[in-house]
Each structure stands twice: as structure tokens, then as C-alpha cells.
Design an enzyme around this catalytic site. Structure first.
Site, mmCIF file in Angstrom:
data_model
loop_
_atom_site.group_PDB
_atom_site.id
_atom_site.type_symbol
_atom_site.label_atom_id
_atom_site.label_comp_id
_atom_site.label_asym_id
_atom_site.label_seq_id
_atom_site.Cartn_x
_atom_site.Cartn_y
_atom_site.Cartn_z
ATOM 1 N N CYS A 1 9.450 6.166 -0.921
ATOM 2 C CA CYS A 1 9.879 7.014 -2.037
ATOM 3 C C CYS A 1 9.005 8.271 -2.136
ATOM 4 O O CYS A 1 7.809 8.175 -2.404
ATOM 5 C CB CYS A 1 9.807 6.193 -3.323
ATOM 6 N N CYS B 1 7.344 8.816 -5.522
ATOM 7 C CA CYS B 1 6.265 7.826 -5.676
ATOM 8 C C CYS B 1 4.998 8.322 -4.988
ATOM 9 O O CYS B 1 3.894 8.187 -5.527
ATOM 10 C CB CYS B 1 6.659 6.483 -5.079
#
Length: 110
Positions: free
Chosen positions: A29, A32
């Protein structure tokens, strides 16, 4: 295979603090990854008030299901009585600061 964590696995007896902030992310991600250094700052600033735990959703699916995590990155603030609040999506330090200060009622990170 790694043992799945669950809410009981977050043993409150081990934690002196009343709050746990769980940072749900994944290795693939992009938001993230950009939040990772921010979460280090949050962890250091709030060290006296809460424990910050990073959880990879792909490795800890049971805990993510228990806490109804539907997207990453997600922040879930837990008190001893259960879920207090959550923040979903890639956010900056100011947004996290504002959210935590509302929840914990104290100073922000500069």
C-alpha cells in the site's frame, strides 16, 4: 504460519497506558508507506499516553475482521472498554494530531 492476533491477544495487563493505537497497513500500500514515518513521530510524541502497534492486514486478518477494518491505512484507537475511534485513509500529521487531540485532549505534535 503466524498465529493470528485477536483483541484478547492485546493483553491490557502488559500495557501501563489506557490507550492503544493500532496502525493497520500492508506492504503493498503506497499511502501506508508514506504514513510510516508519520506513525513513528506519533508513537514518539504520545509515548506516555498510548501504545502504537503496527499490524499488517495481510498477516493478521482475524484482528482486522474483529475491528471491522475495511481499508488501509486505518488507525483504530482502543481504550480498555473497546473501540473509541477510527481514522481511515492516508492522512497527514495535522489530521492525525487533530483527531488524537480530540480523543485524548492534549497537546499536538509540532
Amino acid at each position: 504460519m503466524k498465529e493470528e492476533l485477536n483483541l484478547q491477544g492485546l493483553n491490557w495487563c502488559e500495557h501501563e497506558k489506557s490507550w492503544v493505537l493500532i496502525y493497520f497497513s500492508t506492504s503493498w500500500c503506497a499511502p501506508c508507506k508514506s504514513m510510516a514515518p508519520i506513525m513513528v513521530d506519533v508513537s514518539e510524541h504520545y509515548v506516555d499516553q498510548l501504545n502504537v502497534i503496527k499490524i499488517d492486514v495481510d498477516e493478521q486478518t482475524q484482528l482486522a475482521k474483529q475491528l471491522e477494518v475495511t481499508g488501509v491505512p486505518s488507525l483504530v484507537l482502543l481504550g480498555r472498554s473497546g473501540t473509541k475511534s477510527r481514522l481511515i485513509g492516508g492522512v497527514n500529521i495535522e489530521e492525525i494530531n487533530h483527531w488524537l487531540s480530540e480523543q485524548l485532549n492534549h497537546n499536538t505534535i509540532k
